[in-house]
Design a protein around this motif. Structure first.
Motif, PDB file in Angstrom:
ATOM      1  N   ALA A 202      13.809 -11.531  14.532  1.00  0.00           N
ATOM      2  CA  ALA A 202      12.996 -12.496  13.780  1.00  0.00           C
ATOM      3  C   ALA A 202      13.878 -13.622  13.246  1.00  0.00           C
ATOM      4  N   ASN A 205      14.815 -15.901  16.092  1.00  0.00           N
ATOM      5  CA  ASN A 205      13.640 -16.729  16.386  1.00  0.00           C
ATOM      6  C   ASN A 205      13.538 -17.895  15.414  1.00  0.00           C
ATOM      7  N   ILE A 209      13.875 -21.707  16.694  1.00  0.00           N
ATOM      8  CA  ILE A 209      12.696 -22.578  16.574  1.00  0.00           C
ATOM      9  C   ILE A 209      13.026 -23.797  15.709  1.00  0.00           C
ATOM     10  N   LEU A 241      13.543 -21.049  23.703  1.00  0.00           N
ATOM     11  CA  LEU A 241      12.214 -20.462  23.582  1.00  0.00           C
ATOM     12  C   LEU A 241      12.119 -19.169  24.396  1.00  0.00           C
ATOM     13  N   SER A 244      13.996 -16.433  22.558  1.00  0.00           N
ATOM     14  CA  SER A 244      13.268 -15.974  21.377  1.00  0.00           C
ATOM     15  C   SER A 244      12.178 -14.970  21.741  1.00  0.00           C
ATOM     16  N   ILE A 245      11.476 -15.219  22.844  1.00  0.00           N
ATOM     17  CA  ILE A 245      10.408 -14.303  23.284  1.00  0.00           C
ATOM     18  C   ILE A 245      10.999 -13.058  23.928  1.00  0.00           C
ATOM     19  N   TRP A 248      12.221  -9.836  21.916  1.00  0.00           N
ATOM     20  CA  TRP A 248      11.263  -8.879  21.361  1.00  0.00           C
ATOM     21  C   TRP A 248      11.026  -7.704  22.309  1.00  0.00           C
TER      22      TRP A 248
END
Length: 278
Positions: A202, A205, A209, A241, A244-245, A248
């Protein structure tokens, strides 16, 4: 002798050192005062040597952790002794300080301060929550300030330095996630060790971002042009991006290592975007 040269080269992480060297040149090039000078040539080598020495001393202090996380490295595998590693570190920093004496006093002071910060990082701050990550990020960002300073004005290096800070901050947290098992065994409490993998993802991310948003500002403010925008969107922001995805769903050490390597290579795309930004 040849063995020592090869070992020094390997422990210095030549790709990292090369990225630092190129960063200095990019920052100088985007300055309105750009010109070829002794300070620029020496400054890029000094920055690369400081980065090399930092990588070597980091391996020295991380020896026990690397026996768990990265046993194939030269030190934990026994191919290089701690005494030899200290010698390589001393050579790198001695050369950096010697060369900086032929530059401006400001450049000498910055080289010494960053070098000392990176020693403190390896000896102590790396095993703390975020302070180590911040120290490395600041040191990496300073390559751009240093590069711009070689041609007389540090200000053109500020924007890429800010980008570099957040880029490295996110990547350093990912590296801590990758090294989590060894860090915990050696009672090294980093952010992932204190708050867990999900909280770390998190945070990465949030950092990435925020960085993506920041990359649009130089274009909006008419500092960098259209070519910069397209390169940074397609080559940098898309990778941030994706990372970041991806984190997870894949945050085991193997996948984290691949992501860390991808981000290292992506630094070159960021440098290209800055280069063509003016």
């Amino acid at each position: 002798m040849l063995r020592h040269v090869k070992n020094f080269w390997a422990m210095s992480r030549p790709l990292n050192a090369f990225i630092t060297l190129v960063s200095v040149w990019i920052a100088a090039f985007i300055s309105p005062q750009f010109h070829l000078s002794r300070n620029l040539f020496l400054g890029s080598v000094i920055a690369a040597l400081v980065a090399s020495g930092a990588n070597i001393i980091n391996d020295i202090f991380d020896l026990e952790i690397d026996r768990i996380n990265k046993p194939k490295r030269l030190l934990p595998s026994g191919q290089v002794s701690p005494k030899e590693a200290w010698l390589y570190f001393g050579i790198a920093y001695a050369l950096a300080f010697l060369l900086s004496l032929f530059c401006t006093f400001t450049m000498f002071v910055i080289a010494v301060i960053i070098a000392c910060l990176l020693i403190i990082y390896s000896a102590r701050l790396k095993r703390t929550v975020l302070w180590g990550n911040i120290t490395v990020s600041v040191s990496s960002a300073m390559a751009f300030i240093y590069g711009a300073l070689t041609v007389g004005d540090w200000r053109p290096g500020l924007i890429p330095a800010i980008f570099a800070f957040f880029f490295h901050l996110g990547r350093e947290i990912i590296k801590d996630m990758q090294d989590l098992e060894g860090d915990l065994r050696q009672q090294s409490v980093t952010f992932p060790g204190r708050f867990g993998v999900k909280a770390s993802v998190a945070l990465v991310n949030a950092v990435f971002i925020f960085l993506i948003i920041l990359t649009f500002l130089p274009y909006i403010l008419h500092i960098y042009g259209n070519l910069y925008l397209w390169i940074v969107i397609l080559g940098v922001d898309s990778v941030l991006l994706f990372t970041s995805i991806y984190l997870w769903f894949h945050n085991d050490p193997v996948h984290l290592g691949k992501i860390s390597h991808l981000l290292k290579l992506d630094m070159f795309i960021g440098l290209i975007a800055i280069y063509f930004g003016i």
